[in-house]
Design an enzyme around this catalytic site. Sequence first.
Site, PDB file in Angstrom:
ATOM      1  CB  SER A  79      -0.855  -0.087   1.263  1.00  0.00           C
ATOM      2  OG  SER A  79      -1.458   1.125   1.529  1.00  0.00           O
ATOM      3  CG  LEU A  80       1.178   3.831  -2.785  1.00  0.00           C
ATOM      4  CD1 LEU A  80       0.490   4.631  -3.881  1.00  0.00           C
ATOM      5  CD2 LEU A  80       2.682   3.843  -2.977  1.00  0.00           C
ATOM      6  CD  GLU A 108       3.663   6.005 -11.683  1.00  0.00           C
ATOM      7  OE1 GLU A 108       2.721   5.297 -11.284  1.00  0.00           O
ATOM      8  OE2 GLU A 108       4.843   5.614 -11.731  1.00  0.00           O
ATOM      9  CE  LYS A 110      -3.369   6.574  -3.617  1.00  0.00           C
ATOM     10  NZ  LYS A 110      -4.726   6.028  -3.552  1.00  0.00           N
ATOM     11  CG  ASP A 112     -10.483   6.720  -5.830  1.00  0.00           C
ATOM     12  OD1 ASP A 112     -10.174   5.647  -5.284  1.00  0.00           O
ATOM     13  OD2 ASP A 112     -11.146   7.605  -5.266  1.00  0.00           O
ATOM     14  NE  ARG A 131      -4.065  -3.435  -1.146  1.00  0.00           N
ATOM     15  CZ  ARG A 131      -3.902  -2.245  -0.664  1.00  0.00           C
ATOM     16  NH1 ARG A 131      -3.383  -1.301  -1.409  1.00  0.00           N
ATOM     17  NH2 ARG A 131      -4.289  -1.957   0.552  1.00  0.00           N
ATOM     18  CD  GLU A 165      -6.228   1.472  -8.620  1.00  0.00           C
ATOM     19  OE1 GLU A 165      -5.171   0.806  -8.530  1.00  0.00           O
ATOM     20  OE2 GLU A 165      -6.864   1.860  -7.625  1.00  0.00           O
ATOM     21  CE1 TYR A 213      -0.258   0.445  -9.485  1.00  0.00           C
ATOM     22  CE2 TYR A 213      -2.072   1.499 -10.654  1.00  0.00           C
ATOM     23  CZ  TYR A 213      -1.605   0.739  -9.591  1.00  0.00           C
ATOM     24  OH  TYR A 213      -2.475   0.277  -8.653  1.00  0.00           O
ATOM     25  CE  LYS A 277       4.067   4.048  -8.392  1.00  0.00           C
ATOM     26  NZ  LYS A 277       3.470   3.351  -9.535  1.00  0.00           N
ATOM     27  CE  LYS A 301      -5.504   8.610  -0.257  1.00  0.00           C
ATOM     28  NZ  LYS A 301      -6.831   8.016  -0.158  1.00  0.00           N
ATOM     29  CB  CYS A 393     -46.660  26.698  -6.807  1.00  0.00           C
ATOM     30  SG  CYS A 393     -45.284  27.858  -6.953  1.00  0.00           S
ATOM     31  CB  CYS A 396     -48.121  31.235  -7.148  1.00  0.00           C
ATOM     32  SG  CYS A 396     -48.217  29.723  -8.105  1.00  0.00           S
ATOM     33  CB  CYS A 409     -45.389  26.347 -10.543  1.00  0.00           C
ATOM     34  SG  CYS A 409     -46.486  27.782 -10.539  1.00  0.00           S
ATOM     35  CB  CYS A 415     -45.709  31.648 -10.374  1.00  0.00           C
ATOM     36  SG  CYS A 415     -44.708  30.875  -9.100  1.00  0.00           S
TER      37      CYS A 415
HETATM   38  P1  AMP Z   1      -4.153   3.445  -0.688  1.00  0.00           P
HETATM   39  O1  AMP Z   1      -5.232   2.509  -1.140  1.00  0.00           O
HETATM   40  O2  AMP Z   1      -4.654   4.814  -0.345  1.00  0.00           O
HETATM   41  O3  AMP Z   1      -3.265   2.827   0.362  1.00  0.00           O
HETATM   42  O4  AMP Z   1      -3.219   3.689  -1.936  1.00  0.00           O
HETATM   43  C1  AMP Z   1      -2.548   2.612  -2.551  1.00  0.00           C
HETATM   44  C2  AMP Z   1      -3.268   2.242  -3.787  1.00  0.00           C
HETATM   45  O5  AMP Z   1      -3.228   3.269  -4.742  1.00  0.00           O
HETATM   46  C3  AMP Z   1      -2.659   1.092  -4.496  1.00  0.00           C
HETATM   47  O6  AMP Z   1      -3.013  -0.132  -3.928  1.00  0.00           O
HETATM   48  C4  AMP Z   1      -3.236   1.240  -5.871  1.00  0.00           C
HETATM   49  O7  AMP Z   1      -4.483   0.589  -5.893  1.00  0.00           O
HETATM   50  C5  AMP Z   1      -3.580   2.704  -5.985  1.00  0.00           C
HETATM   51  N1  AMP Z   1      -2.914   3.387  -7.083  1.00  0.00           N
HETATM   52  C6  AMP Z   1      -3.539   4.191  -7.964  1.00  0.00           C
HETATM   53  N2  AMP Z   1      -2.706   4.702  -8.868  1.00  0.00           N
HETATM   54  C7  AMP Z   1      -1.482   4.212  -8.578  1.00  0.00           C
HETATM   55  C8  AMP Z   1      -0.198   4.385  -9.154  1.00  0.00           C
HETATM   56  N3  AMP Z   1       0.006   5.187 -10.219  1.00  0.00           N
HETATM   57  N4  AMP Z   1       0.837   3.717  -8.586  1.00  0.00           N
HETATM   58  C9  AMP Z   1       0.632   2.936  -7.502  1.00  0.00           C
HETATM   59  N5  AMP Z   1      -0.554   2.736  -6.918  1.00  0.00           N
HETATM   60  C10 AMP Z   1      -1.608   3.373  -7.431  1.00  0.00           C
HETATM   61 ZN    ZN Z   2     -46.012  29.069  -8.715  1.00  0.00          ZN
END
Ligand code: AMP
Ligand code: ZN
Length: 649
Positions: A79-80, A108, A110, A112, A131, A165, A213, A277, A301, A393, A396, A409, A415
Amino acid sequence: MDYKKRMRELIEQINEHNYNYYILDNPTISDADYDKLLDELMKLEKDNNFVFDDSPSQRVGAEVNSNFEKEPHLVPLYSLDKRQKIDELKAWYDDIMSKYPNTKFSFEYKFDGLTITILYENGVFQKAMTRGNGVIGEVVTNQVKTIKSIPLSIPYKKKVIVQGEAIMLKSELERYNKKNAEPLKNVRNAAAGAIRNLNPQVTKERNLDMYFYAVPYIETEDINSQEEVFQFLKENKFKVHSFNKIVTKFEEITELINKVDKEKEKIDILIDGVVLKINEFKTCEELGYTSRFPKFAIAYKFAPQELTSKVLDVKFQVGRTGKITPLAIIEPIFLSGATIQRATLNNYSDIMRKKVKINSYVYVRRSNEVIPEIMGVARDTEDSRDIILPTVCPSCGQPLKQEDIETFCTNYWGCPAQIQKRIVHFCSKDAMNIEGVSDKTIDSFYTKLKIRYPYQLYDLSKEELLTLDKFKDKKTDNIYDNIQNSKNPTLDKFIYALGIKNIGKKTAKDLARHFKTFENFKNASFEELNSVTDIAEIIAQCIIDYFADSKNIELIDKLFERGVLPQNNTNDGKGIFEGKTFVLTGTLDNFTREEATLEIESRGGKVTSSVSKNTDYLLAGESVGSKYDKAVALGIKILNEKDFVDMIN
Ligand code: AMP
Ligand code: ZN
């Protein structure tokens, strides 16, 4: 309070939310609120140097859904660590630079969505996994295989695992929600729900996409840097976002962060931040990991765009065409730079569809410039109660009428709310552009000076204005002049100012371009109106209905008697872009989107929002989105800013 007690509370809450999120795919709070709970817990743990054995801080993900086959990852997924303030990011950066002064970073998006790894052997797609908790994931091979942009076979023939992702495009979510009774709350949940659905057919229908990525495992090739990762991914036809950059200086990083933060709303992909990174893997290995995160990468973030809040009340507002719009009054929240206490719900059908109730907690989303919107219910409370649509309404008192999904209305001339809103619209920037008159001003014009129609504005004397609250000499002079100076708008602005139902700014422009004079427009037949490009039958009918009401004609004549005279449209539309359709993507250095659009339209061209085979040019700035890829795929001519400037000069 005893810190251990608070920690237990937080742990229970977080576990519950974890379960809702990971197992039920039905989160009941926003990510940002969830992170707040986790942050508070981790801070308590740190300050008191005490951690419960079952603290959620001790693991990365959560239990995997029991319905899917579980398997250990060949290489655990990390995780990051994250930062939310620039100076915190700077501290991380400085620390690395002090040890490795020449570090290059990969910068890069991130994304979602949902992390997925895919195993290829003999060049063939073998297995896809989520994951899970980073060590054990779920096998979702059939689901992931439905994502069309993922190659099922690749040139590289040895064993390799790639990571990326899975996402849903925002436009895809919009499309889905238009067609389906049960709306999806946001693209992240939508992507996760689509992949973690036992029926791959459902995944397929959601039209997901995937950006890659990382290469967590590779049998032979030596990949020595993140740059080489992207190289490898591209060579093997994986989708890699064109945004990725290599950076070194911190100024470059902050500049890019600001840029992405500003542009993220315009991009069709949901990104909740950026990732930095270290490029060289040798350095990464030397730095290693903390107990939870790698030390060589970090997420920055953005402030959240979506939070949860409680609905306190719902008010029904009357628009200038009589349309009734529910407005929710919510517990104040601070969201993307502003305190928010109201959010729109579009119409009553929207309330029913989203199952919103008074006293329920809802997701509130705010995109730049747009009014905050309620996206869906997070959770009901014991006091939740239905929202009742009024039968009359609120302004009015006349009975309301249902037209398709909207409520109206129909007391058009009587009105008070409609009358006032029409005058507000008449004065607005894109209409007659009478500066300095606010909704409040119009309210006092209505109540004190008995103004009912726009033409009466031009009869107002300074003496009358001076009788109003807060109208001193200067303000009176200004407003008086602004009204009198507004008499010669361009034709499109005048058409727009009339407030004809369904005529927006763009339609007004199309009409002005076609008819050139107000007389032509007023006298046009249904057929002629309908023949104007982009003017649908409904719109043509609204125009016919408008001029069929002799009262409208009378009011326009009264405007003309007072010297109002729209300028004839002399732009003959015969520009160099005559008949050409443009799509814009990314940001340009010297034009905003509106300015570029104006340049194109004033030369006879048209700007549309999505790329299709009918597109002639894609005008591409910096940080292009998926439109770019689509244009390339369709072989559409791509112009950069310089090409464009050369053409218009
Ligand atoms: P978090 O879920 O907040 O811990 O963030 C980590 C997650 O960011 C990783 O598990 C990836 O799913 C996601 N992620 C999205 N874009 C990237 C990217 N460019 N490089 C690495 N992780 C990424
Ligand atoms: Zn009205």
